[in-house]
Design a protein around this motif. Structure first.
Motif, PDB file in Angstrom:
ATOM      1  N   ASN A 162       0.818  -1.224   0.000  1.00  0.00           N
ATOM      2  CA  ASN A 162       0.000   0.000   0.000  1.00  0.00           C
ATOM      3  C   ASN A 162       0.847   1.268   0.000  1.00  0.00           C
ATOM      4  O   ASN A 162       0.497   2.255   0.650  1.00  0.00           O
ATOM      5  CB  ASN A 162      -0.927  -0.001   1.216  1.00  0.00           C
ATOM      6  CG  ASN A 162      -1.966  -1.097   1.154  1.00  0.00           C
ATOM      7  OD1 ASN A 162      -2.500  -1.395   0.099  1.00  0.00           O
ATOM      8  ND2 ASN A 162      -2.250  -1.721   2.280  1.00  0.00           N
ATOM      9  N   ILE A 163       1.927   1.253  -0.744  1.00  0.00           N
ATOM     10  CA  ILE A 163       2.847   2.386  -0.749  1.00  0.00           C
ATOM     11  C   ILE A 163       2.735   3.154  -2.059  1.00  0.00           C
ATOM     12  O   ILE A 163       2.761   2.572  -3.146  1.00  0.00           O
ATOM     13  CB  ILE A 163       4.300   1.914  -0.536  1.00  0.00           C
ATOM     14  CG1 ILE A 163       4.491   1.407   0.895  1.00  0.00           C
ATOM     15  CG2 ILE A 163       5.295   3.037  -0.828  1.00  0.00           C
ATOM     16  CD1 ILE A 163       5.863   0.846   1.169  1.00  0.00           C
ATOM     17  N   ILE A 164       2.605   4.478  -1.948  1.00  0.00           N
ATOM     18  CA  ILE A 164       2.809   5.369  -3.080  1.00  0.00           C
ATOM     19  C   ILE A 164       3.963   6.291  -2.700  1.00  0.00           C
ATOM     20  O   ILE A 164       4.178   6.563  -1.508  1.00  0.00           O
ATOM     21  CB  ILE A 164       1.547   6.151  -3.465  1.00  0.00           C
ATOM     22  CG1 ILE A 164       1.120   7.107  -2.353  1.00  0.00           C
ATOM     23  CG2 ILE A 164       0.411   5.212  -3.815  1.00  0.00           C
ATOM     24  CD1 ILE A 164      -0.031   8.013  -2.753  1.00  0.00           C
ATOM     25  N   ILE A 168       7.569   9.024   0.999  1.00  0.00           N
ATOM     26  CA  ILE A 168       6.790   7.789   0.977  1.00  0.00           C
ATOM     27  C   ILE A 168       5.504   7.964   1.777  1.00  0.00           C
ATOM     28  O   ILE A 168       5.517   8.482   2.893  1.00  0.00           O
ATOM     29  CB  ILE A 168       7.612   6.623   1.570  1.00  0.00           C
ATOM     30  CG1 ILE A 168       8.924   6.464   0.797  1.00  0.00           C
ATOM     31  CG2 ILE A 168       6.820   5.328   1.535  1.00  0.00           C
ATOM     32  CD1 ILE A 168       9.920   5.549   1.469  1.00  0.00           C
ATOM     33  N   LEU A 169       4.408   7.498   1.195  1.00  0.00           N
ATOM     34  CA  LEU A 169       3.113   7.501   1.860  1.00  0.00           C
ATOM     35  C   LEU A 169       2.589   6.072   1.868  1.00  0.00           C
ATOM     36  O   LEU A 169       2.440   5.444   0.818  1.00  0.00           O
ATOM     37  CB  LEU A 169       2.137   8.426   1.124  1.00  0.00           C
ATOM     38  CG  LEU A 169       0.670   8.421   1.578  1.00  0.00           C
ATOM     39  CD1 LEU A 169       0.547   8.811   3.044  1.00  0.00           C
ATOM     40  CD2 LEU A 169      -0.163   9.352   0.706  1.00  0.00           C
ATOM     41  N   GLU A 170       2.305   5.564   3.058  1.00  0.00           N
ATOM     42  CA  GLU A 170       1.785   4.203   3.196  1.00  0.00           C
ATOM     43  C   GLU A 170       0.427   4.251   3.888  1.00  0.00           C
ATOM     44  O   GLU A 170       0.333   4.481   5.093  1.00  0.00           O
ATOM     45  CB  GLU A 170       2.751   3.325   4.001  1.00  0.00           C
ATOM     46  CG  GLU A 170       2.285   1.873   4.111  1.00  0.00           C
ATOM     47  CD  GLU A 170       3.258   0.992   4.870  1.00  0.00           C
ATOM     48  OE1 GLU A 170       3.135  -0.240   4.782  1.00  0.00           O
ATOM     49  OE2 GLU A 170       4.150   1.551   5.555  1.00  0.00           O
ATOM     50  N   ILE A 171      -0.621   4.068   3.124  1.00  0.00           N
ATOM     51  CA  ILE A 171      -1.982   3.995   3.651  1.00  0.00           C
ATOM     52  C   ILE A 171      -2.726   2.927   2.852  1.00  0.00           C
ATOM     53  O   ILE A 171      -2.317   2.577   1.747  1.00  0.00           O
ATOM     54  CB  ILE A 171      -2.734   5.347   3.543  1.00  0.00           C
ATOM     55  CG1 ILE A 171      -2.776   5.840   2.094  1.00  0.00           C
ATOM     56  CG2 ILE A 171      -2.124   6.395   4.444  1.00  0.00           C
ATOM     57  CD1 ILE A 171      -3.594   7.107   1.903  1.00  0.00           C
ATOM     58  N   PRO A 172      -3.815   2.380   3.392  1.00  0.00           N
ATOM     59  CA  PRO A 172      -4.563   1.350   2.660  1.00  0.00           C
ATOM     60  C   PRO A 172      -5.015   1.846   1.292  1.00  0.00           C
ATOM     61  O   PRO A 172      -5.421   3.007   1.138  1.00  0.00           O
ATOM     62  CB  PRO A 172      -5.761   1.058   3.573  1.00  0.00           C
ATOM     63  CG  PRO A 172      -5.298   1.445   4.940  1.00  0.00           C
ATOM     64  CD  PRO A 172      -4.378   2.620   4.736  1.00  0.00           C
ATOM     65  N   GLU A 173      -4.962   0.962   0.298  1.00  0.00           N
ATOM     66  CA  GLU A 173      -5.413   1.320  -1.046  1.00  0.00           C
ATOM     67  C   GLU A 173      -6.874   1.755  -1.043  1.00  0.00           C
ATOM     68  O   GLU A 173      -7.294   2.572  -1.874  1.00  0.00           O
ATOM     69  CB  GLU A 173      -5.219   0.126  -1.989  1.00  0.00           C
ATOM     70  CG  GLU A 173      -5.584   0.387  -3.447  1.00  0.00           C
ATOM     71  CD  GLU A 173      -4.669   1.386  -4.133  1.00  0.00           C
ATOM     72  OE1 GLU A 173      -5.111   1.991  -5.127  1.00  0.00           O
ATOM     73  OE2 GLU A 173      -3.518   1.553  -3.671  1.00  0.00           O
ATOM     74  N   SER A 174      -7.641   1.222  -0.090  1.00  0.00           N
ATOM     75  CA  SER A 174      -9.061   1.574   0.007  1.00  0.00           C
ATOM     76  C   SER A 174      -9.269   3.041   0.368  1.00  0.00           C
ATOM     77  O   SER A 174     -10.396   3.553   0.283  1.00  0.00           O
ATOM     78  CB  SER A 174      -9.754   0.692   1.051  1.00  0.00           C
ATOM     79  OG  SER A 174      -9.128   0.828   2.320  1.00  0.00           O
TER      80      SER A 174
END
Length: 319
Positions: free
Chosen positions: A41-43, A53-59
């Motif tokens: 879940n990283i963009i 880096i931003l890591e949050i759920p794809e949802s």
């Protein structure tokens, strides 16, 4: 004189000290593209020896436009992470996405966001046919901004009231509209439908528009789309194959399941949402050609148009 020298020395020492809060280091990724990992879940954004880096759920990236002034808000936490990294060499996607990253380059410093919010403003990305005026939603653009974010550094903290991350685009599900030009009609409800194995376009047509009478040249019968009379609905299905048995039931069957439902906006006479029917006679049958003009479909806050003119299909009737 000694007092003056001592004061200047004191000011020099004070300005040379860094308590971690006084020195602001710029983070600029405005001209870099947003990338994403396919396995987590990283963009992220990369620039030379740096990564944001931003890591949050794809949802969190919902394919539904947000209303003006009402962004989606996510609190930064140990699971919703924002990280700024420095490397000792050029960084690549492998350094971010791989379970076991390459040995080089090495992370030399890392700032972790400790508080703040992630705000997401979503809008539909549309493609317009220059000839027909028809629009298609090809994706959704998610503009990400960090608000009141604080980074913990080795030498203190660094805070921003507003920190733009940038845009992240997700792909929209394609609506095929792969219908042929032959439509069917239910015997009791008189609903008209056109379908493929995975989609359907239904029209609860005004009975006055379907008459076994030839229409004069350039004078079709007309009506406007409404919420009951001339109600027009597009549905996309999953988990099954659509067959003729699905239609003309008092209640819709459970399978195949509806994955998307788009309802046409109510029309305005001579302006939008127009249903035109032209009737001709072939031997002992009547052919009713149904054309939809300037129709807009909506689902939630999303919408698309069928363009200036869309041929729904031909309905064949007999006396």
């Amino acid at each position: 004189m000694k007092k003056v020298v001592s004061l200047l020395f004191f000011l020099f020492v004070l300005n040379s000290c860094d308590d971690g809060n006084l020195v602001q280091e710029d983070i600029t990724f405005e001209n870099t593209a947003t990338q994403s990992c396919s396995t987590n879940n990283i963009i992220y954004k990369l620039k030379d020896k740096e990564a944001l880096i931003l890591e949050i759920p794809e949802s969190s990236f919902i394919n539904e436009p947000t209303l003006e002034g009402s962004p989606r808000i996510i609190n930064i936490s140990s699971t919703n992470r924002v990280v700024y990294r420095f490397y000792n060499g050029a960084v690549s996607a492998n350094n971010i996405c791989e379970t076991i990253p390459p040995a080089t380059p090495i992370v030399t410093d890392q700032w972790n966001a400790t508080n703040g919010t992630i705000q997401i403003i979503t809008s539909a990305v549309k493609k317009t046919d220059a000839v027909t005026g028809r629009t298609k939603i090809t994706g959704y653009n998610h503009n990400v901004v960090f608000k009141n974010i604080t980074f913990a550094k080795n030498n203190g903290t660094q805070a921003y009231e507003t920190f733009p991350f940038g845009d992240y685009v997700t792909t929209a599900t394609t609506l095929p509209f792969g219908f042929d030009e032959t439509v069917e009609q239910c015997s009791s409800s008189k609903q008209i439908y056109n379908y493929t194995s995975s989609e359907a376009l239904t029209l609860d047509i005004d009975p006055d528009l379907i008459k076994n009478e030839i229409t004069p040249l350039n004078s079709p019968r007309t009506g406007v789309i409404g919420t009951s009379i001339n109600k027009l609905v597009y549905r996309l299905y999953s988990n099954g194959v659509l067959t003729p048995d699905y239609f003309c039931n008092a209640t819709l069957p459970i399978l195949p399941s509806i994955s998307q439902e788009w309802i046409a906006e109510s029309g305005v006479t001579n302006v939008s949402g127009i249903v035109e029917v032209t009737t001709s006679k072939v031997l002992e049958t009547y052919v009713h050609t149904i054309v939809l003009k300037k129709v807009t479909f909506t689902k939630g806050n999303s919408d698309f148009t069928l363009g200036d003119s869309y041929t729904y299909g031909e309905l064949i009737t007999t006396n």
